[in-house]
Write a protein that holds these residues in place. Sequence first.
Motif, mmCIF file in Angstrom:
data_model
loop_
_atom_site.group_PDB
_atom_site.id
_atom_site.type_symbol
_atom_site.label_atom_id
_atom_site.label_comp_id
_atom_site.label_asym_id
_atom_site.label_seq_id
_atom_site.Cartn_x
_atom_site.Cartn_y
_atom_site.Cartn_z
ATOM 1 N N ASP A 60 39.856 40.968 42.274
ATOM 2 C CA ASP A 60 39.076 41.683 41.262
ATOM 3 C C ASP A 60 37.756 40.972 40.955
ATOM 4 O O ASP A 60 37.627 39.774 41.165
ATOM 5 C CB ASP A 60 39.875 41.757 39.947
ATOM 6 N N ASP A 61 36.852 41.745 40.404
ATOM 7 C CA ASP A 61 35.640 41.272 39.693
ATOM 8 C C ASP A 61 34.434 40.946 40.573
ATOM 9 O O ASP A 61 33.388 40.579 40.051
ATOM 10 C CB ASP A 61 35.935 40.060 38.800
ATOM 11 N N HIS B 64 36.519 48.862 39.738
ATOM 12 C CA HIS B 64 37.062 48.107 38.595
ATOM 13 C C HIS B 64 36.171 48.292 37.366
ATOM 14 O O HIS B 64 35.947 47.358 36.624
ATOM 15 C CB HIS B 64 37.119 46.627 39.039
ATOM 16 N N HIS C 44 32.924 46.134 33.263
ATOM 17 C CA HIS C 44 34.100 45.313 32.950
ATOM 18 C C HIS C 44 34.239 45.083 31.444
ATOM 19 O O HIS C 44 34.286 43.944 30.960
ATOM 20 C CB HIS C 44 33.989 43.963 33.678
ATOM 21 N N PRO D 129 39.927 46.874 33.854
ATOM 22 C CA PRO D 129 39.757 45.462 33.480
ATOM 23 C C PRO D 129 40.849 44.987 32.525
ATOM 24 O O PRO D 129 41.151 45.650 31.523
ATOM 25 C CB PRO D 129 38.397 45.454 32.781
ATOM 26 N N HIS E 240 41.344 36.862 41.827
ATOM 27 C CA HIS E 240 39.931 37.134 41.520
ATOM 28 C C HIS E 240 39.055 36.395 42.533
ATOM 29 O O HIS E 240 39.220 35.183 42.702
ATOM 30 C CB HIS E 240 39.606 36.672 40.093
ATOM 31 N N ASP F 204 43.043 39.551 30.965
ATOM 32 C CA ASP F 204 41.668 39.571 31.412
ATOM 33 C C ASP F 204 41.101 38.172 31.423
ATOM 34 O O ASP F 204 41.478 37.328 30.636
ATOM 35 C CB ASP F 204 40.858 40.462 30.460
ATOM 36 N N TRP F 205 40.175 37.959 32.347
ATOM 37 C CA TRP F 205 39.614 36.601 32.409
ATOM 38 C C TRP F 205 38.575 36.374 31.334
ATOM 39 O O TRP F 205 38.183 35.275 31.056
ATOM 40 C CB TRP F 205 39.047 36.303 33.804
HETATM 41 ZN ZN LIG Z 1 38.612 42.090 36.062
#
Ligand SMILES: [Zn+2]
Length: 439
Positions: A69-70, A120, A124, A164, A220, A301-302
Amino acid sequence: MIALCVGLLTSVAAVAAQAASAADCPGHPDAIGTSRTIVVDPRAHPMIGTMQYAKTLPLADREVVLTFDDGPLPKYSNQILDILAAHCAKATFFLIGRQANGNPEGVRKVRDAGHTVATHSQNHPTGMDRLPLDRSKQEIEQGIASVTAALGDGTAPAPFLRIPGLRVNNGIEEFAASKGLQLWSADFPADDWRDVSANRVYELAMQRLEQKGKGILLLHDIQPRTVAALPRILRELKTRGYRIVHVVPATPDRPATPTEPQQWQLHPPSEMVAISRWPKVPKFASAGPAALPVPALSDLDWHTSDLGARASRRGRVVPLPPVTLWPRQTTLPPTGTLAALPVPARSIFKIPESASMTLLAASARRATSTAQAQARVMEVSSAKPAGKSRHGHAAAAQPPASAGQTAQAPQGAAGAAPKPAAQAKRNGRSVRVAGLKKR
Ligand SMILES: [Zn+2]
């Protein structure tokens, strides 16, 4: 029957061909490779990933789907692509629209390397489940548009969507389904968006995979610790006999891989397993998170740095103090604990309407039994004949087990010690009530 046999033969041949290509990773004899590719129809299975849903991808035991992701973020995404290339492992990338706008070349690199390009959201946003639905829809659609533009060849990304932080709500789920998008949760994360070491990411990935035996791994491609952990994860996957599966969407000229409905469950029920007799267990897992946010997911979530902001949004009526009085990140419980906790069933928190009635009934019963006991003593002490009185005294004041013994004692001792009996007769009532009170 013939059609079924032909179908089986075809799929066996396809699996064999894919397995052959897995071994084919030039220059990398120790690579794990990609054992097979499955084609899925988003409309047939709109929500997948056992972290939130009952269904997951139709994987066999020891099959793993890698997701990132991201991205794209050149510094780290390029390294992730290099590592995957060195292992001939194919993955699915959930790209952020804004990142794609900033680095369209990164999007094309993902596609050109043969990975699945998915989306995504555009920006975000944290807590998309709390946004107005129109904003969420906009985020989803803009994200797809940005990645489409970055691809630049008129093709669209796969209709796979990951929200997200996995912060979905019913509106988002319905919207995604109406657009033919498949909502991807995951089967296990490795917490690589948290401030943990690369070694911890590796450990969590392997431990959580071992727990489930197969599934979708959430990583990620914008984190240095993921870059550091990935080679070791891939090597260990191979050592332990896991296989990488690549997932692509069905198209008019690429039909979905034939599957049975039970293959979309992580552990399909078996007639040999007694627990499968209770169909509510899988229902519990699916219904829980939809209705009740799982604590572990709230921190998935980060972008976890704005917990304070989130808290103050919640407390609109009574504003929170501007500076929180407690340490922020440090008080989070160990991640392993969260993952291990089951989602509590909603029914646990329900107080049945009959509860207060039960309590009342219980206290009423106690009061009644006390009154009955007193009434019994009164009745006994007012009885005239001495024999009856002694017997009655024993029965009322002694526990049932010793009642017979006690009842015999006065008969044997009547002649030798008449004094206690007489005294008891004289002060019978007060002595007995005091005894009862002591008990
Ligand atoms: Zn994400």
